[in-house]
Each structure stands twice: as structure tokens, then as C-alpha cells.
Design a protein around this motif. Structure first.
Motif, mmCIF file in Angstrom:
data_model
loop_
_atom_site.group_PDB
_atom_site.id
_atom_site.type_symbol
_atom_site.label_atom_id
_atom_site.label_comp_id
_atom_site.label_asym_id
_atom_site.label_seq_id
_atom_site.Cartn_x
_atom_site.Cartn_y
_atom_site.Cartn_z
ATOM 1 N N ALA A 138 0.844 -1.200 0.000
ATOM 2 C CA ALA A 138 0.000 0.000 0.000
ATOM 3 C C ALA A 138 0.876 1.245 0.000
ATOM 4 O O ALA A 138 1.768 1.398 0.839
ATOM 5 C CB ALA A 138 -0.916 -0.007 1.221
ATOM 6 N N PHE A 139 0.609 2.136 -0.964
ATOM 7 C CA PHE A 139 1.366 3.379 -1.109
ATOM 8 C C PHE A 139 0.352 4.487 -1.290
ATOM 9 O O PHE A 139 -0.396 4.478 -2.278
ATOM 10 C CB PHE A 139 2.283 3.257 -2.322
ATOM 11 N N GLY A 140 0.290 5.427 -0.342
ATOM 12 C CA GLY A 140 -0.745 6.432 -0.456
ATOM 13 C C GLY A 140 -0.444 7.728 0.253
ATOM 14 O O GLY A 140 0.405 7.821 1.131
ATOM 15 N N VAL A 141 -1.195 8.739 -0.162
ATOM 16 C CA VAL A 141 -1.156 10.075 0.415
ATOM 17 C C VAL A 141 -2.595 10.447 0.709
ATOM 18 O O VAL A 141 -3.475 10.250 -0.139
ATOM 19 C CB VAL A 141 -0.551 11.093 -0.583
ATOM 20 N N ASP A 142 -2.828 10.972 1.906
ATOM 21 C CA ASP A 142 -4.182 11.411 2.219
ATOM 22 C C ASP A 142 -4.562 12.561 1.300
ATOM 23 O O ASP A 142 -3.700 13.370 0.925
ATOM 24 C CB ASP A 142 -4.278 11.844 3.682
ATOM 25 N N PRO A 143 -5.845 12.647 0.919
ATOM 26 C CA PRO A 143 -6.278 13.721 0.021
ATOM 27 C C PRO A 143 -5.862 15.090 0.540
ATOM 28 O O PRO A 143 -5.871 15.351 1.735
ATOM 29 C CB PRO A 143 -7.798 13.571 0.003
ATOM 30 N N GLY A 144 -5.469 15.920 -0.378
ATOM 31 C CA GLY A 144 -5.000 17.267 -0.079
ATOM 32 C C GLY A 144 -4.372 17.804 -1.344
ATOM 33 O O GLY A 144 -4.987 17.795 -2.396
ATOM 34 N N GLY A 145 -3.114 18.186 -1.264
ATOM 35 C CA GLY A 145 -2.406 18.682 -2.435
ATOM 36 C C GLY A 145 -2.065 17.581 -3.420
ATOM 37 O O GLY A 145 -1.848 17.837 -4.594
ATOM 38 N N ALA A 146 -2.013 16.350 -2.942
ATOM 39 C CA ALA A 146 -1.721 15.195 -3.798
ATOM 40 C C ALA A 146 -2.681 14.078 -3.411
ATOM 41 O O ALA A 146 -3.189 14.051 -2.296
ATOM 42 C CB ALA A 146 -0.276 14.744 -3.607
ATOM 43 N N ARG A 147 -2.912 13.150 -4.338
ATOM 44 C CA ARG A 147 -3.815 12.032 -4.066
ATOM 45 C C ARG A 147 -3.208 10.752 -4.612
ATOM 46 O O ARG A 147 -2.798 10.700 -5.759
ATOM 47 C CB ARG A 147 -5.169 12.261 -4.707
ATOM 48 N N LYS A 148 -3.189 9.744 -3.748
ATOM 49 C CA LYS A 148 -2.721 8.431 -4.191
ATOM 50 C C LYS A 148 -3.169 7.437 -3.130
ATOM 51 O O LYS A 148 -3.012 7.671 -1.935
ATOM 52 C CB LYS A 148 -1.198 8.409 -4.335
ATOM 53 N N ASP A 149 -3.738 6.341 -3.565
ATOM 54 C CA ASP A 149 -4.119 5.251 -2.677
ATOM 55 C C ASP A 149 -3.954 3.954 -3.454
ATOM 56 O O ASP A 149 -4.912 3.251 -3.753
ATOM 57 C CB ASP A 149 -5.558 5.420 -2.177
#
Length: 176
Positions: free
Chosen positions: A14-25
Motif C-alpha cells: 500500500a502506497f498512499g497520500v491522504d487527500p489534499g495537495g496530492a492524491r494516491k491510494d
């Protein structure tokens, strides 16, 4: 009746960034550690993903599911070394905790296009960048029982504040 596919054993990279300036899940549901290694190498070969790790504090875990239940979650940050020609090696103590380069100082640069953050974001690192994952230091449990395979769908246990997701064998990004 229970769906047999949901109780398989598998790895979830799992590689992710919480929603904000960038998005990835992004998630890679795999039945072997060798597949996970290839998937992680591909993710870390993209400069933008290094930017997400260093600047946004992206999550990077290897979750282990035994017969449909999450039994382990391994933070992969402490096992990474990013080597970029002309810069000190970058390692991590955890998510959002890079060591070896002061990314906050990049905010104060007169010309942001000269910063390492910008070079990562713009994809300018090329062959000057190498990433090592120290797999020999990671204790990853072997999968038991029925192991996931192509065509299977499994349930991923959510992070706090997220809904449970089902994921097919292979790659998916729930933010796309």
C-alpha cells in the motif's frame, strides 16, 4: 455463504497520500514476495513517488493477510535508502520523517527550480537517482493457506476513517 476469494492469504503493498495537495491510494495485491518486490521497485523508479515520500509523507506499508485477516503491517520507510548524485543519502525513520536532506529548507530557496523537491516533482533525477530497499532486514511472514491468484478479489481492512475496500489481484489506485 462465504466467498472463498475473500479469505485467501495475500500481501498488500500500500502506497498512499491522504487527500489534499496530492492524491494516491495505490494497492498491489499479490501472492508472492517476489511480485511485491517488483511492484515496489517500479513505484520507486518514478521521481514523483519519491517526492510523495519525502515531501508529503506518503504511507508505504506491506500488509500481510492470512486467510483474509490482516495479521501484520510493516512500515517500509525504515528500509529505504534514496541515493542521488550530489546529495547525501536519504533514509527514513517513518512516514514524513526523511533523514539526510532538509526538505523544509527547499521552501526558503530563492529559485525553487533548483531544489531537490522540485527536481523530484519535475522528474529531473534520471540516472542520478538510485533507490535501495533493504529486503534482507525486513521480516516478512510467509503466506499460509489458500494464496491469492490472478482473478481473485479480496477485502482490504481500511485505515481509520476509510471504508473497507475490495481489491482485485494486481494493481489498483482507489484515488483514480
Amino acid at each position: 455463504m462465504t466467498d472463498d476469494r475473500l479469505v485467501r492469504s495475500f500481501y498488500d503493498l500500500a502506497f498512499g497520500v491522504d487527500p489534499g495537495g496530492a492524491r494516491k491510494d495505490a494497492h498491489y495485491v499479490r501472492g508472492s514476495l517476489e511480485e511485491v518486490r517488483r511492484d515496489l521497485a517500479a513505484e520507486l523508479a518514478e521521481d514523483i513517488n519519491l517526492y510523495l515520500l519525502c515531501w508529503y509523507g506518503a504511507r508505504l506499508t506491506l500488509d500481510v493477510y492470512q486467510e483474509g485477516k490482516k495479521t501484520d503491517s510493516i512500515d517500509l520507510h525504515p528500509f529505504l535508502t534514496i541515493s542521488i548524485a550530489g546529495y547525501p543519502d536519504i533514509t527514513f525513520t517513518g512516514p514524513g520523517e526523511p533523514v539526510g536532506y532538509d526538505f523544509e529548507a527547499d521552501e526558503e530557496a530563492e529559485d525553487e527550480t533548483t531544489t531537490l523537491s522540485h527536481r523530484m516533482f519535475a522528474g529531473d533525477l534520471g540516472d542520478a537517482c538510485k533507490v535501495a530497499v533493504h529486503w534482507d532486514r525486513i521480516e516478512v511472514p510467509a503466506l499460509g493457506g489458500e494464496v491469492v491468484r490472478d482473478g481473485d478479489v479480496v477485502a482490504l481492512h481500511p485505515l481509520p476513517g476509510h471504508f473497507e475496500e475490495t481489491a482485485a489481484y494486481g494493481y489498483q489506485d482507489f484515488e483514480e
